[in-house]
Design a protein around this motif. Sequence first.
Motif, PDB file in Angstrom:
ATOM      1  N   MET A   2     -26.645  30.101  12.410  1.00 37.60           N
ATOM      2  CA  MET A   2     -25.559  29.225  12.889  1.00 37.60           C
ATOM      3  C   MET A   2     -25.081  28.324  11.743  1.00 37.60           C
ATOM      4  O   MET A   2     -25.907  27.727  11.058  1.00 37.60           O
ATOM      5  CB  MET A   2     -26.055  28.383  14.073  1.00 37.60           C
ATOM      6  N   PRO A   3     -23.775  28.249  11.488  1.00 33.30           N
ATOM      7  CA  PRO A   3     -23.292  27.411  10.382  1.00 33.30           C
ATOM      8  C   PRO A   3     -23.585  25.937  10.652  1.00 33.30           C
ATOM      9  O   PRO A   3     -23.729  25.526  11.797  1.00 33.30           O
ATOM     10  CB  PRO A   3     -21.792  27.676  10.371  1.00 33.30           C
ATOM     11  N   LYS A   4     -23.662  25.165   9.574  1.00 30.31           N
ATOM     12  CA  LYS A   4     -23.957  23.737   9.681  1.00 30.31           C
ATOM     13  C   LYS A   4     -22.819  22.975  10.354  1.00 30.31           C
ATOM     14  O   LYS A   4     -23.040  22.072  11.142  1.00 30.31           O
ATOM     15  CB  LYS A   4     -24.171  23.159   8.275  1.00 30.31           C
ATOM     16  N   PHE A   5     -21.590  23.325   9.960  1.00 27.94           N
ATOM     17  CA  PHE A   5     -20.421  22.608  10.490  1.00 27.94           C
ATOM     18  C   PHE A   5     -19.878  23.326  11.712  1.00 27.94           C
ATOM     19  O   PHE A   5     -19.766  24.551  11.719  1.00 27.94           O
ATOM     20  CB  PHE A   5     -19.313  22.536   9.435  1.00 27.94           C
ATOM     21  N   ALA A   6     -19.533  22.556  12.741  1.00 34.37           N
ATOM     22  CA  ALA A   6     -18.904  23.131  13.926  1.00 34.37           C
ATOM     23  C   ALA A   6     -17.419  23.354  13.638  1.00 34.37           C
ATOM     24  O   ALA A   6     -16.767  22.498  13.044  1.00 34.37           O
ATOM     25  CB  ALA A   6     -19.071  22.191  15.101  1.00 34.37           C
ATOM     26  N   LYS A   7     -16.925  24.522  14.029  1.00 32.25           N
ATOM     27  CA  LYS A   7     -15.494  24.798  13.869  1.00 32.25           C
ATOM     28  C   LYS A   7     -14.807  24.385  15.162  1.00 32.25           C
ATOM     29  O   LYS A   7     -14.805  25.156  16.135  1.00 32.25           O
ATOM     30  CB  LYS A   7     -15.250  26.293  13.634  1.00 32.25           C
ATOM     31  N   THR A   8     -14.269  23.221  15.186  1.00 32.28           N
ATOM     32  CA  THR A   8     -13.646  22.707  16.409  1.00 32.28           C
ATOM     33  C   THR A   8     -12.130  22.831  16.323  1.00 32.28           C
ATOM     34  O   THR A   8     -11.562  22.838  15.234  1.00 32.28           O
ATOM     35  CB  THR A   8     -14.059  21.245  16.633  1.00 32.28           C
ATOM     36  N   PRO A   9     -11.463  22.917  17.484  1.00 30.19           N
ATOM     37  CA  PRO A   9     -10.003  23.025  17.499  1.00 30.19           C
ATOM     38  C   PRO A   9      -9.364  21.664  17.264  1.00 30.19           C
ATOM     39  O   PRO A   9     -10.053  20.670  17.034  1.00 30.19           O
ATOM     40  CB  PRO A   9      -9.726  23.507  18.927  1.00 30.19           C
ATOM     41  N   GLU A  10      -8.041  21.600  17.339  1.00 35.37           N
ATOM     42  CA  GLU A  10      -7.344  20.319  17.271  1.00 35.37           C
ATOM     43  C   GLU A  10      -7.799  19.430  18.430  1.00 35.37           C
ATOM     44  O   GLU A  10      -7.953  19.922  19.548  1.00 35.37           O
ATOM     45  CB  GLU A  10      -5.828  20.546  17.378  1.00 35.37           C
ATOM     46  N   PRO A  11      -8.017  18.128  18.216  1.00 35.58           N
ATOM     47  CA  PRO A  11      -8.325  17.234  19.326  1.00 35.58           C
ATOM     48  C   PRO A  11      -7.127  17.205  20.307  1.00 35.58           C
ATOM     49  O   PRO A  11      -6.014  17.537  19.899  1.00 35.58           O
ATOM     50  CB  PRO A  11      -8.490  15.877  18.653  1.00 35.58           C
ATOM     51  N   PRO A  12      -7.333  16.764  21.543  1.00 35.64           N
ATOM     52  CA  PRO A  12      -8.581  16.189  22.061  1.00 35.64           C
ATOM     53  C   PRO A  12      -9.592  17.230  22.514  1.00 35.64           C
ATOM     54  O   PRO A  12      -9.231  18.320  22.938  1.00 35.64           O
ATOM     55  CB  PRO A  12      -8.092  15.373  23.271  1.00 35.64           C
ATOM     56  N   TYR A  13     -10.870  16.853  22.361  1.00 38.94           N
ATOM     57  CA  TYR A  13     -12.011  17.564  22.952  1.00 38.94           C
ATOM     58  C   TYR A  13     -13.130  16.545  23.088  1.00 38.94           C
ATOM     59  O   TYR A  13     -12.898  15.343  22.842  1.00 38.94           O
ATOM     60  CB  TYR A  13     -12.400  18.783  22.102  1.00 38.94           C
ATOM     61  N   TYR A  14     -14.309  16.973  23.479  1.00 36.88           N
ATOM     62  CA  TYR A  14     -15.377  16.013  23.795  1.00 36.88           C
ATOM     63  C   TYR A  14     -16.597  16.233  22.908  1.00 36.88           C
ATOM     64  O   TYR A  14     -16.856  17.360  22.474  1.00 36.88           O
ATOM     65  CB  TYR A  14     -15.754  16.112  25.276  1.00 36.88           C
ATOM     66  N   ALA A  15     -17.321  15.143  22.672  1.00 37.87           N
ATOM     67  CA  ALA A  15     -18.541  15.202  21.869  1.00 37.87           C
ATOM     68  C   ALA A  15     -19.689  14.546  22.626  1.00 37.87           C
ATOM     69  O   ALA A  15     -19.493  13.523  23.279  1.00 37.87           O
ATOM     70  CB  ALA A  15     -18.331  14.475  20.544  1.00 37.87           C
ATOM     71  N   VAL A  16     -20.861  15.155  22.554  1.00 38.22           N
ATOM     72  CA  VAL A  16     -22.079  14.530  23.059  1.00 38.22           C
ATOM     73  C   VAL A  16     -22.932  14.189  21.838  1.00 38.22           C
ATOM     74  O   VAL A  16     -23.348  15.077  21.092  1.00 38.22           O
ATOM     75  CB  VAL A  16     -22.851  15.466  24.009  1.00 38.22           C
ATOM     76  N   ILE A  17     -23.132  12.882  21.622  1.00 37.17           N
ATOM     77  CA  ILE A  17     -23.879  12.397  20.463  1.00 37.17           C
ATOM     78  C   ILE A  17     -25.289  12.055  20.939  1.00 37.17           C
ATOM     79  O   ILE A  17     -25.464  11.159  21.769  1.00 37.17           O
ATOM     80  CB  ILE A  17     -23.211  11.135  19.866  1.00 37.17           C
ATOM     81  N   VAL A  72     -21.470  10.131  25.492  1.00 36.91           N
ATOM     82  CA  VAL A  72     -20.410  11.109  25.743  1.00 36.91           C
ATOM     83  C   VAL A  72     -19.091  10.479  25.325  1.00 36.91           C
ATOM     84  O   VAL A  72     -18.744   9.383  25.784  1.00 36.91           O
ATOM     85  CB  VAL A  72     -20.366  11.523  27.225  1.00 36.91           C
ATOM     86  N   ALA A  73     -18.368  11.177  24.433  1.00 33.76           N
ATOM     87  CA  ALA A  73     -17.179  10.592  23.818  1.00 33.76           C
ATOM     88  C   ALA A  73     -16.038  11.601  23.767  1.00 33.76           C
ATOM     89  O   ALA A  73     -16.262  12.806  23.703  1.00 33.76           O
ATOM     90  CB  ALA A  73     -17.509  10.129  22.398  1.00 33.76           C
ATOM     91  N   LYS A  74     -14.830  11.069  23.793  1.00 33.16           N
ATOM     92  CA  LYS A  74     -13.634  11.914  23.672  1.00 33.16           C
ATOM     93  C   LYS A  74     -13.117  11.822  22.248  1.00 33.16           C
ATOM     94  O   LYS A  74     -12.765  10.728  21.781  1.00 33.16           O
ATOM     95  CB  LYS A  74     -12.568  11.436  24.656  1.00 33.16           C
ATOM     96  N   VAL A  75     -13.060  12.949  21.562  1.00 31.43           N
ATOM     97  CA  VAL A  75     -12.569  12.974  20.177  1.00 31.43           C
ATOM     98  C   VAL A  75     -11.045  12.981  20.200  1.00 31.43           C
ATOM     99  O   VAL A  75     -10.424  13.876  20.783  1.00 31.43           O
ATOM    100  CB  VAL A  75     -13.090  14.215  19.421  1.00 31.43           C
ATOM    101  N   ASN A  76     -10.467  11.954  19.581  1.00 33.67           N
ATOM    102  CA  ASN A  76      -9.008  11.824  19.588  1.00 33.67           C
ATOM    103  C   ASN A  76      -8.357  12.256  18.286  1.00 33.67           C
ATOM    104  O   ASN A  76      -7.197  12.649  18.277  1.00 33.67           O
ATOM    105  CB  ASN A  76      -8.630  10.369  19.877  1.00 33.67           C
ATOM    106  N   ARG A  77      -9.096  12.140  17.175  1.00 38.28           N
ATOM    107  CA  ARG A  77      -8.541  12.500  15.868  1.00 38.28           C
ATOM    108  C   ARG A  77      -9.632  13.114  15.021  1.00 38.28           C
ATOM    109  O   ARG A  77     -10.804  12.758  15.161  1.00 38.28           O
ATOM    110  CB  ARG A  77      -8.026  11.253  15.116  1.00 38.28           C
TER     111      ARG A  77
END
Lengths: 108, 108
Positions: free
Chosen positions: A1-16, A96-101
């Motif tokens: 599994m790669p170290k960096f997550a390939k995420t789409p354009e925000p918005p999406y959600y993050a669990v820290i 639980v957070a919403k990624v905006n940028r």
Amino acid sequence: MPKFAKTPEPPYYAVIFTSVRRDDGYAQVAERMVELASQQPGFLGVESVRGADGFGITVSYWTSEEAIAAWKANVEHLAVQEKGKQKWYEHYDLRVAKVNRAYSKPAA
Amino acid sequence: MPKFAKTPEPPYYAVIFTSVRRDDGYAQVAERMVELASQQPGFLGVESVRGADGFGITVSYWTSEEAIAAWKANVEHLAVQEKGKQKWYEHYDLRVAKVNRAYSKPAA
């Protein structure tokens, strides 16, 4: 599994999830949880580091709050959550957070 | 500085910074940046781990988007950001997120 997550354009959600782990009987379970999470609808990726002192940060990314709720309610994951509380983790914080940028180098 | 950030009840904001560092001439600068950030209005705390392979996650917490913008525009921080882009980081992702919910063990 790669170290960096390939995420789409925000918005999406993050669990820290930040934690101190009590023992190391957990490595295989952690691997299985990543495998299981990655099969869940709405899973976007995960990034994780743990230091030699047992302190670790894991961030998982999801399309929606519903996807996070479904993952939280996964039966196999529930059993591991319980064991984590009882046995593995001295302390943890879960946010639980919403990624905006998002920005990156090199630009995606 | 404690490992875990003591954050208030949500909502608040998180800056999730994941990176691979190219060399290690950065440790002192990182310490200075934490010191400087902690003097900024709206700073709530920071959590950070870097693995032996150079991959790291740092999450800083802030009261507002305005506090994050002011930190980004801090003159000493700007110079370090530029050096980070040019020299220290092979790759990084920076995500700005609004924390909506938080849980911990033991309960705060």
